[in-house]
Write a protein that holds these residues in place. Structure first.
Motif, PDB file in Angstrom:
ATOM      1  N   TYR A  44       0.834  -1.192   0.000  1.00  0.00           N
ATOM      2  CA  TYR A  44       0.000   0.000   0.000  1.00  0.00           C
ATOM      3  C   TYR A  44       0.877   1.254   0.000  1.00  0.00           C
ATOM      4  N   CYS A  45       0.469   2.244  -0.780  1.00  0.00           N
ATOM      5  CA  CYS A  45       1.117   3.538  -0.657  1.00  0.00           C
ATOM      6  C   CYS A  45       0.234   4.435   0.209  1.00  0.00           C
ATOM      7  N   ALA A  46       0.878   5.358   0.892  1.00  0.00           N
ATOM      8  CA  ALA A  46       0.171   6.213   1.837  1.00  0.00           C
ATOM      9  C   ALA A  46       0.775   7.602   1.830  1.00  0.00           C
ATOM     10  N   ALA A  47      -0.054   8.583   2.187  1.00  0.00           N
ATOM     11  CA  ALA A  47       0.388   9.972   2.231  1.00  0.00           C
ATOM     12  C   ALA A  47      -0.030  10.594   3.562  1.00  0.00           C
ATOM     13  N   ARG A  48       0.768  11.541   4.024  1.00  0.00           N
ATOM     14  CA  ARG A  48       0.465  12.199   5.288  1.00  0.00           C
ATOM     15  C   ARG A  48       0.633  13.697   5.144  1.00  0.00           C
ATOM     16  N   TYR A  49       0.007  14.456   6.060  1.00  0.00           N
ATOM     17  CA  TYR A  49       0.122  15.902   6.046  1.00  0.00           C
ATOM     18  C   TYR A  49       1.494  16.362   6.511  1.00  0.00           C
ATOM     19  N   GLY A  50       2.067  15.706   7.484  1.00  0.00           N
ATOM     20  CA  GLY A  50       3.365  16.113   7.993  1.00  0.00           C
ATOM     21  C   GLY A  50       4.443  15.926   6.943  1.00  0.00           C
ATOM     22  N   GLN A  51       5.471  16.762   7.028  1.00  0.00           N
ATOM     23  CA  GLN A  51       6.518  16.748   6.013  1.00  0.00           C
ATOM     24  C   GLN A  51       7.567  15.675   6.241  1.00  0.00           C
ATOM     25  N   ARG A  52       7.730  15.260   7.480  1.00  0.00           N
ATOM     26  CA  ARG A  52       8.815  14.315   7.758  1.00  0.00           C
ATOM     27  C   ARG A  52       8.388  12.889   7.407  1.00  0.00           C
ATOM     28  N   VAL A  53       9.336  11.975   7.498  1.00  0.00           N
ATOM     29  CA  VAL A  53       9.041  10.567   7.250  1.00  0.00           C
ATOM     30  C   VAL A  53       8.180  10.021   8.378  1.00  0.00           C
TER      31      VAL A  53
ATOM     32  N   LEU B 147       6.615   6.614  10.223  1.00  0.00           N
ATOM     33  CA  LEU B 147       6.982   5.211  10.369  1.00  0.00           C
ATOM     34  C   LEU B 147       5.811   4.314  10.749  1.00  0.00           C
ATOM     35  N   TYR B 148       4.681   4.895  11.099  1.00  0.00           N
ATOM     36  CA  TYR B 148       3.587   4.114  11.645  1.00  0.00           C
ATOM     37  C   TYR B 148       2.300   4.335  10.858  1.00  0.00           C
ATOM     38  N   VAL B 149       1.452   3.302  10.853  1.00  0.00           N
ATOM     39  CA  VAL B 149       0.200   3.377  10.124  1.00  0.00           C
ATOM     40  C   VAL B 149      -0.608   4.603  10.541  1.00  0.00           C
ATOM     41  N   GLY B 150      -0.664   4.864  11.819  1.00  0.00           N
ATOM     42  CA  GLY B 150      -1.478   5.958  12.344  1.00  0.00           C
ATOM     43  C   GLY B 150      -1.016   7.346  11.957  1.00  0.00           C
ATOM     44  N   GLU B 151       0.170   7.460  11.409  1.00  0.00           N
ATOM     45  CA  GLU B 151       0.704   8.763  11.017  1.00  0.00           C
ATOM     46  C   GLU B 151       0.253   9.172   9.618  1.00  0.00           C
ATOM     47  N   TYR B 152      -0.392   8.268   8.912  1.00  0.00           N
ATOM     48  CA  TYR B 152      -0.769   8.538   7.531  1.00  0.00           C
ATOM     49  C   TYR B 152      -2.262   8.819   7.412  1.00  0.00           C
ATOM     50  N   ASP B 153      -2.571   9.742   6.516  1.00  0.00           N
ATOM     51  CA  ASP B 153      -3.937  10.228   6.378  1.00  0.00           C
ATOM     52  C   ASP B 153      -4.668   9.653   5.174  1.00  0.00           C
ATOM     53  N   TYR B 154      -3.937   9.223   4.187  1.00  0.00           N
ATOM     54  CA  TYR B 154      -4.551   8.715   2.961  1.00  0.00           C
ATOM     55  C   TYR B 154      -3.856   7.421   2.539  1.00  0.00           C
ATOM     56  N   TRP B 155      -4.661   6.519   1.968  1.00  0.00           N
ATOM     57  CA  TRP B 155      -4.145   5.204   1.570  1.00  0.00           C
ATOM     58  C   TRP B 155      -4.628   4.852   0.175  1.00  0.00           C
ATOM     59  N   GLY B 156      -3.750   4.191  -0.577  1.00  0.00           N
ATOM     60  CA  GLY B 156      -4.148   3.639  -1.858  1.00  0.00           C
ATOM     61  C   GLY B 156      -4.798   2.284  -1.665  1.00  0.00           C
ATOM     62  N   GLN B 157      -5.194   1.662  -2.743  1.00  0.00           N
ATOM     63  CA  GLN B 157      -5.965   0.421  -2.672  1.00  0.00           C
ATOM     64  C   GLN B 157      -5.091  -0.821  -2.526  1.00  0.00           C
ATOM     65  N   GLY B 158      -3.809  -0.716  -2.743  1.00  0.00           N
ATOM     66  CA  GLY B 158      -2.919  -1.865  -2.605  1.00  0.00           C
ATOM     67  C   GLY B 158      -2.667  -2.581  -3.922  1.00  0.00           C
ATOM     68  N   THR B 159      -1.473  -3.141  -4.017  1.00  0.00           N
ATOM     69  CA  THR B 159      -1.100  -3.946  -5.183  1.00  0.00           C
ATOM     70  C   THR B 159      -0.380  -5.195  -4.670  1.00  0.00           C
ATOM     71  N   LEU B 160      -0.731  -6.346  -5.217  1.00  0.00           N
ATOM     72  CA  LEU B 160      -0.227  -7.619  -4.694  1.00  0.00           C
ATOM     73  C   LEU B 160       1.122  -7.968  -5.300  1.00  0.00           C
ATOM     74  N   VAL B 161       2.049  -8.290  -4.422  1.00  0.00           N
ATOM     75  CA  VAL B 161       3.367  -8.777  -4.826  1.00  0.00           C
ATOM     76  C   VAL B 161       3.505 -10.214  -4.327  1.00  0.00           C
ATOM     77  N   THR B 162       3.791 -11.113  -5.235  1.00  0.00           N
ATOM     78  CA  THR B 162       3.967 -12.518  -4.885  1.00  0.00           C
ATOM     79  C   THR B 162       5.348 -12.960  -5.350  1.00  0.00           C
ATOM     80  N   VAL B 163       6.141 -13.462  -4.413  1.00  0.00           N
ATOM     81  CA  VAL B 163       7.493 -13.926  -4.718  1.00  0.00           C
ATOM     82  C   VAL B 163       7.509 -15.433  -4.540  1.00  0.00           C
ATOM     83  N   SER B 164       7.771 -16.134  -5.616  1.00  0.00           N
ATOM     84  CA  SER B 164       7.776 -17.587  -5.570  1.00  0.00           C
ATOM     85  C   SER B 164       9.174 -18.107  -5.252  1.00  0.00           C
TER      86      SER B 164
END
Length: 123
Positions: free
Chosen positions: A94-103, A105-122
């Motif tokens: 998932y990609c995510a965006a937040r209002y704060g400028q810094r990096v 590290l936690y789910v709760g710090e982000y305000d917006y989320w994309g829908q997700g893309t599946l990665v499968t490594v065999s």
């Protein structure tokens, strides 16, 4: 803000993928962004983050040295280059965006989320 992640797929161990996140709806350069992943039965976890300018990045220990996060503010895009992929990297990313400028590290710090893309490594 709308985020659209793409680039996932099936790859063999040791292979590479490049994920992309397209953002719209607000000035792209106004906040930090990040990538998270969630494997079946597990909690969503931080993978990599980048600040507003792209000058600061942070990685989870499990991907450090293999993944690279970047952003192109002129194109409203963020990327995750994933090399030397392992079966344990298999997850929905998932990609995510937040209002704060810094990096963030936690789910709760982000305000917006994309829908997700599946990665499968065999193996």
């Amino acid at each position: 803000v709308q985020l659209q992640a793409s680039g996932g797929g099936l790859v063999q161990t040791g292979g590479s993928l490049r994920l992309a996140c397209a953002a719209s709806g607000r000035p792209f350069s106004s906040g930090g962004m990040g990538w998270f992943r969630q494997a079946p039965g597990k909690e969503r976890e931080f993978v990599a983050g980048i600040n507003t300018s792209g000058g600061a990045t942070y990685y989870a220990d499990s991907v450090k040295g293999r993944f690279t996060i970047s952003r192109d503010n002129a194109k409203n895009m963020m990327y995750l280059q994933m090399n030397s992929l392992k079966p344990e990297d298999t997850a929905v990313y998932y990609c995510a965006a937040r209002y704060g400028q810094r990096v963030g590290l936690y789910v709760g710090e982000y305000d917006y989320w994309g829908q997700g893309t599946l990665v499968t490594v065999s193996s």
